[in-house]
Design a protein around this motif. Structure first.
Motif: not given
Length: 319
Positions: A137-145
């Motif tokens: 789950l965490l590696v696929n999150l879209k952690l944008t700026s």
């Protein structure tokens, strides 16, 4: 003559008050003593109790309230609820009843020696992800700026915070030099918004963060107002974030959990890693270790079974 009339008038008033329907007295009581003095979520519990009084004893008057009628009320309520819920119902009503006794509207305390019954509690198996599923789950999150709901998912997964606590986070709550996060308030997402106190005193705490998360958030919140919530941009619904999380879970082929399930996931991973119950309780902000033990009984039992195997292997190696 005037004193006699006054005395007689007081007697008549007392008789009239004693003949009042009990649920009406209770409704007045919560309005006078509880409204504005307790949190909205607690007030709603008193209002639910009032609805049950209207349903179970619509004709019961204060003058008819004795140990038998009170016990029957508890018994009727217990038919629909677990024992702990019946206990809470009893405590809410008892406070109003004792005030009625003090006022002379009821001769004796009918709640004395009350027997609390109720259905056996259902075994609630909590939903959580294992380490591989959480990593997926965490590696696929879209952690944008820019801040989005994915960042909220990340911080709850890494800290085990409650949803309302995470919503209340402000930039000044991050202590980057000590790699920690201060939890000392919640966000009223069920009401009109705004900061509220934590669930209990134990919920005020510092949570240590790993350095990767600290670095990410130090960049993310740079320039944001110190005292404004990071994640709140208007009205917030937990159904929105649950929807985001559900879509991720389905897309990645992992069990669907709620945002609260991330808190359970965090705790379960710590327990399986061998972290003590006391440390997990402090990190989660539980009032006591008993709460942690009750919530994660399945995991603790699983660990005990694993420990038994370990003990047996250790003992067998001594011969």
């Amino acid at each position: 003559m005037w004193e006699q009339r006054k005395w007689w008038g007081k007697i008549m008033l007392t008789i009239e008050e004693k003949s009042e329907l009990f649920y009406i007295y209770y409704e007045k009581w919560i309005h006078i003593y509880k409204e504005g003095a307790i949190r909205d979520v607690t007030m709603r519990k008193y209002e639910i109790t009032l609805l049950w009084l209207k349903r179970l004893v619509p004709e019961l008057r204060l003058s008819q309230l004795n140990r038998i009628s009170y016990q029957q009320l508890l018994n009727d309520y217990a038919e629909f609820h677990e024992r702990q819920t019946t206990m809470d119902f009893h405590h809410q009503i008892k406070a109003a009843v004792l005030d009625a006794v003090d006022e002379g509207l009821i001769d004796r305390d009918p709640t004395r020696k009350a027997i609390i019954k109720g259905r056996s509690p259902r075994i609630k198996k909590i939903k959580y992800l294992n380490q591989f599923e959480l990593h997926t789950l965490l590696v696929n999150l879209k952690l944008t700026s820019e801040i989005n709901w994915d960042w909220l998912i990340l911080i709850i997964a890494k800290t085990g915070m409650r949803f309302s606590e995470a919503l209340a986070l402000t930039p000044k709550d991050f202590d980057f030099s000590h790699q920690s996060l201060i939890v000392d308030k919640t966000w009223d997402y069920k009401g009109d918004g705004g900061f509220l106190p934590t669930k209990n005193k134990s919920s005020v705490r510092k949570i240590q963060l790993d350095w990767q998360t600290i670095i990410k958030f130090s960049e993310l919140i740079k320039g944001l107002p110190d005292d404004k919530p990071i994640f709140v941009k208007g009205r917030v619904f937990n159904s929105t974030i649950n929807g985001v999380l559900e879509r991720y879970c389905k897309k990645l082929g992992i069990p669907v959990i709620s945002i609260h399930g991330l808190r359970h996931t965090h705790a379960s991973l710590l327990l399986f890693a061998g972290v003590s119950i006391a440390s997990v309780a402090r990190r989660l902000g539980h009032a006591s270790m008993t709460t942690t033990q009750k919530t994660y009984i399945h995991i603790i039992q699983e660990m005990e079974n694993r420990d038994i195997d370990l003990v047996m292997r250790s003992m067998a190696g001594l011969a």
